[in-house]
Design a protein around this motif. Structure first.
Motif, mmCIF file in Angstrom:
data_model
loop_
_atom_site.group_PDB
_atom_site.id
_atom_site.type_symbol
_atom_site.label_atom_id
_atom_site.label_comp_id
_atom_site.label_asym_id
_atom_site.label_seq_id
_atom_site.Cartn_x
_atom_site.Cartn_y
_atom_site.Cartn_z
ATOM 1 N N LEU A 438 0.823 -1.220 0.000
ATOM 2 C CA LEU A 438 0.000 0.000 0.000
ATOM 3 C C LEU A 438 0.857 1.269 0.000
ATOM 4 C CD1 LEU A 438 -2.809 1.399 0.247
ATOM 5 C CD2 LEU A 438 -2.515 1.292 2.723
ATOM 6 N N GLU A 439 1.887 1.282 0.837
ATOM 7 C CA GLU A 439 2.691 2.512 0.943
ATOM 8 C C GLU A 439 3.483 2.767 -0.334
ATOM 9 O OE1 GLU A 439 2.368 0.284 3.383
ATOM 10 O OE2 GLU A 439 1.147 1.533 4.719
ATOM 11 N N ARG A 440 3.888 1.684 -1.015
ATOM 12 C CA ARG A 440 4.621 1.897 -2.275
ATOM 13 C C ARG A 440 3.712 2.528 -3.315
ATOM 14 N NH1 ARG A 440 8.961 -2.546 -2.686
ATOM 15 N NH2 ARG A 440 9.971 -2.253 -0.656
ATOM 16 N N VAL A 441 2.455 2.116 -3.364
ATOM 17 C CA VAL A 441 1.559 2.686 -4.377
ATOM 18 C C VAL A 441 1.238 4.141 -4.017
ATOM 19 C CG1 VAL A 441 -0.741 1.959 -3.540
ATOM 20 C CG2 VAL A 441 -0.328 2.117 -5.948
ATOM 21 N N ILE A 442 1.155 4.453 -2.722
ATOM 22 C CA ILE A 442 0.914 5.853 -2.334
ATOM 23 C C ILE A 442 2.129 6.703 -2.707
ATOM 24 C CG2 ILE A 442 0.401 7.436 -0.433
ATOM 25 C CD1 ILE A 442 -0.898 5.044 1.008
ATOM 26 N N GLN A 443 3.324 6.161 -2.466
ATOM 27 C CA GLN A 443 4.534 6.886 -2.873
ATOM 28 C C GLN A 443 4.485 7.202 -4.366
ATOM 29 O OE1 GLN A 443 7.912 4.315 -1.361
ATOM 30 N NE2 GLN A 443 8.885 6.336 -1.368
ATOM 31 N N PHE A 444 4.094 6.198 -5.124
ATOM 32 C CA PHE A 444 4.096 6.366 -6.574
ATOM 33 C C PHE A 444 3.118 7.444 -7.031
ATOM 34 C CE2 PHE A 444 2.714 5.049 -10.882
ATOM 35 C CZ PHE A 444 3.907 5.340 -11.522
ATOM 36 N N VAL A 445 1.899 7.442 -6.497
ATOM 37 C CA VAL A 445 0.918 8.414 -7.005
ATOM 38 C C VAL A 445 1.124 9.817 -6.433
ATOM 39 C CG1 VAL A 445 -0.841 6.654 -7.445
ATOM 40 C CG2 VAL A 445 -0.925 7.951 -5.325
ATOM 41 N N THR A 446 1.872 9.943 -5.329
ATOM 42 C CA THR A 446 2.091 11.274 -4.756
ATOM 43 C C THR A 446 3.474 11.828 -5.111
ATOM 44 O OG1 THR A 446 2.980 10.336 -2.713
ATOM 45 C CG2 THR A 446 0.612 10.835 -2.762
ATOM 46 N N SER A 447 4.365 10.961 -5.547
ATOM 47 C CA SER A 447 5.794 11.230 -5.743
ATOM 48 C C SER A 447 6.491 11.695 -4.460
ATOM 49 C CB SER A 447 6.091 12.132 -6.937
ATOM 50 O OG SER A 447 5.630 13.420 -6.766
ATOM 51 N N MET A 448 5.972 11.274 -3.304
ATOM 52 C CA MET A 448 6.678 11.496 -2.042
ATOM 53 C C MET A 448 7.932 10.616 -2.058
ATOM 54 S SD MET A 448 5.036 13.690 -0.102
ATOM 55 C CE MET A 448 5.515 13.381 1.591
ATOM 56 N N GLY A 449 9.085 11.200 -1.730
ATOM 57 C CA GLY A 449 10.343 10.490 -1.893
ATOM 58 C C GLY A 449 10.586 9.410 -0.855
ATOM 59 N N ASN A 450 10.049 9.573 0.354
ATOM 60 C CA ASN A 450 10.365 8.627 1.413
ATOM 61 C C ASN A 450 9.108 7.939 1.941
ATOM 62 O OD1 ASN A 450 11.170 7.396 3.926
ATOM 63 N ND2 ASN A 450 13.043 8.607 3.756
ATOM 64 N N ILE A 451 9.160 6.624 2.011
ATOM 65 C CA ILE A 451 7.994 5.827 2.428
ATOM 66 C C ILE A 451 7.540 6.190 3.852
ATOM 67 C CG2 ILE A 451 9.295 3.853 3.362
ATOM 68 C CD1 ILE A 451 7.218 2.072 1.737
ATOM 69 N N ARG A 452 8.457 6.744 4.657
ATOM 70 C CA ARG A 452 8.091 7.127 6.035
ATOM 71 C C ARG A 452 7.095 8.273 6.068
ATOM 72 N NH1 ARG A 452 14.092 6.117 8.529
ATOM 73 N NH2 ARG A 452 14.481 4.572 6.946
ATOM 74 N N ASP A 453 6.931 8.947 4.935
ATOM 75 C CA ASP A 453 6.031 10.098 4.893
ATOM 76 C C ASP A 453 4.676 9.776 4.276
ATOM 77 O OD1 ASP A 453 8.006 11.616 6.108
ATOM 78 O OD2 ASP A 453 8.918 12.148 4.182
ATOM 79 N N VAL A 454 4.410 8.486 4.007
ATOM 80 C CA VAL A 454 3.089 8.143 3.467
ATOM 81 C C VAL A 454 2.315 7.207 4.390
ATOM 82 C CG1 VAL A 454 3.748 8.577 1.062
ATOM 83 C CG2 VAL A 454 3.942 6.260 2.000
#
Ligand code: 4AD
Ligand code: MG
Length: 466
Positions: A438-454
């Motif tokens: 889940l967090e990887r897909v959120i990273q991808f759609v938001t372009s947040m660089g670090n998984i700790r921030d999603v």
């Protein structure tokens, strides 16, 4: 009077309504003409509503002028059309009720921009910022779309256990769960722990995947999915690993590898399409303020309108060997591809999501279907630009004799997995599934660089705050 959200109050349909709003002060500005502008946010959307508090309000001097950034309040008033830039409406307050103050000296989220690293130290306050509010709303939309996607297709939502005795992935990266007193064990310097005295009579752990249990339900109910927390004690301090993350695992009976790849592609496209459609304001924010090249929305639109690349592991190795890029890890058939190789394929070579399949059997878990070549298994990974692996899955080995052989080869005891083996004894059927982080897909759609921030409260090696 109608209680409405800031999101509703910002629409033209709200004009003329007498409303109550509840939220937190983002800014307050006092005009020389004897009134104040208060920007209020309640989390319902990225934008604030501007509240105009007239100096004639009875508590203007005592309360309104004491409203600092972060304070909570209730506002009653009239929604009117706004002449201001970037806002259709504003609220002319008839009553302002200060609820909870926020000390201006000590409140950490003053107007100044903080780095994402700094905000991690204030994980309890960061949801009040634009970035983390937007992440929370996009995360919520993705979760809603996940359930909708599977429910619309007739999949049953099943709950697999969080405490388990089996290591599905065979990587040995599990958190142990015990009620044994570690201090006593240490004091007695016990060489061998007697698990008879432990809560479950045996060593037990937090799950690394619900797949094995999901297979039992798929082999009875056809199409199922799990969606739950997953734990991995891997010592990976990267921008893409968490010790606690959420995984969605569909599992389908009478399904083979090509069906599995198609489902994964349709599933991801649905998630991307839904955030583009339902989170427009937040996605515009990520595009402008987070994405370095400001092309996030354009890239996602391109992805939902094109086919993913499908490529066997062997073909991928050939491409990597033929290219003139210098890798830290030299490429060789049989190796586990490193993230630099995966990213070269999906970012540089294809500039598209890529589904890799038919991996060497020596690097993959025991449950994957063995191909006739004796060298590969029907595993698949979906790779996306910027993140790398987002999905891992496979067709499962459903032939009893092959499964037993493979378990022996990997030194797994068929007795420990007797129930898993039973599925191949009674009414066995080709089946397949995958896991989406889940967090990887959120990273991808938001372009947040670090998984700790999603994820609201990240768990990583050496860090379990909040
Ligand atoms: O590739 P993985 O290990 O696959 C499985 O666990 C299979 N049993 C799934 C299945 O077939 N039902 O993990 C699946 C996905 C990865 O592709 C990645 O997106 C995510 O889970 N993931 C992580 N996300 C965050 N932090 C970690 N430490 C992760 N490890 C895996
Ligand atoms: Mg994987």
């Amino acid at each position: 009077m109608e209680l409405i959200s800031v999101r509703e109050a910002r629409t033209e349909q709200a004009i003329g309504k007498s409303v109550e709003l509840r939220g937190w002060v983002r800014t307050r500005r006092d005009s020389k003409a004897g009134f104040s502008f208060i920007e209020v946010n309640d989390g319902s959307c990225l934008g604030n509503i501007q509240v105009i508090a007239d100096g004639k309000l009875e508590n203007y001097e005592t309360d309104v002028k004491g409203l600092t950034v972060g304070a909570s309040l209730r506002v009653e008033g009239q929604v009117v059309a706004s002449g201001g830039k970037g806002q259709a409406t504003e609220v002319q307050a008839t009553r302002v009720i200060a609820v909870g103050g926020a000390d201006a000296e000590s409140y950490p989220l003053q107007k100044k921009q903080h780095t994402l690293e700094k905000l991690r130290e204030w994980a309890h306050l960061r949801p009040r910022t634009n970035t983390f509010g937007a992440v929370a709303r996009v995360r919520n939309q993705i979760c809603r779309s996940i359930h909708q996607f599977y429910q619309e297709r007739g999949f049953l939502y099943v709950h697999t256990p969080i405490i388990t005795a089996s290591d599905c992935e065979g990587a040995g990266e599990m958190f142990q769960v015990t009620t044994l007193d570690l201090a006593t064990i240490a004091k007695r310097e016990m060489a061998n722990i007697d698990y008879k005295f432990d809560f479950f009579d045996r060593p037990s752990y937090l799950t690394v995947s619900g797949q094995l249990e999901a297979e039992t339900y798929a082999c009875a109910l056809g199409k199922v999915y799990t969606f739950g927390p997953t734990f991995r004690a891997e010592n990976s301090n990267t921008s893409r690993h968490l010790a606690e993350f959420w995984m969605i695992e569909p599992e389908m009976a009478f399904f083979e590898l090509p069906d599995n790849m198609q489902l994964a592609e349709d599933f991801l496209k649905r998630l991307f399409r839904d955030v583009l459609e339902h989170c427009q304001e937040d996605m515009a924010f990520f595009n402008e303020r987070i994405d370095e090249s400001k092309t996030l929305i354009e890239r996602l639109q391109k992805i939902v309108n094109a086919d993913f690349v499908r490529l066997s592991y062997t073909e991928a190795v050939d491409i990597l060997l033929a290219c003139d890029h210098k890798f830290d890890y030299p490429v060789k058939w049989g190796m586990d591809l490193q993230s630099e190789h995966e990213r070269y394929l999906t970012e540089k070579h294809f500039d598209s999501p890529v589904i890799l399949y038919n991996y060497p059997r020596i690097i993959k878990p025991f449950y994957m279907y063995c191909n006739d070549d004796g060298k590969t298994v029907r595993g698949m990974d979906v790779l996306v630009p910027g993140v790398g692996e987002i999905i891992g899955g496979s067709q499962r080995e459903h032939r009893l004799d092959v499964l037993l052989e493979r378990m022996a080869e990997m030194q797994l005891s068929a007795d420990d997995y007797w129930w898993y083996v039973d599925l191949r004894r009674y009414g066995t059927v080709p089946h397949a599934g995958f896991g989406l982080g889940l967090e990887r897909v959120i990273q991808f759609v938001t372009s947040m660089g670090n998984i700790r921030d999603v994820i609201p409260f990240p768990r990583t090696p050496g860090s379990c705050d909040f």
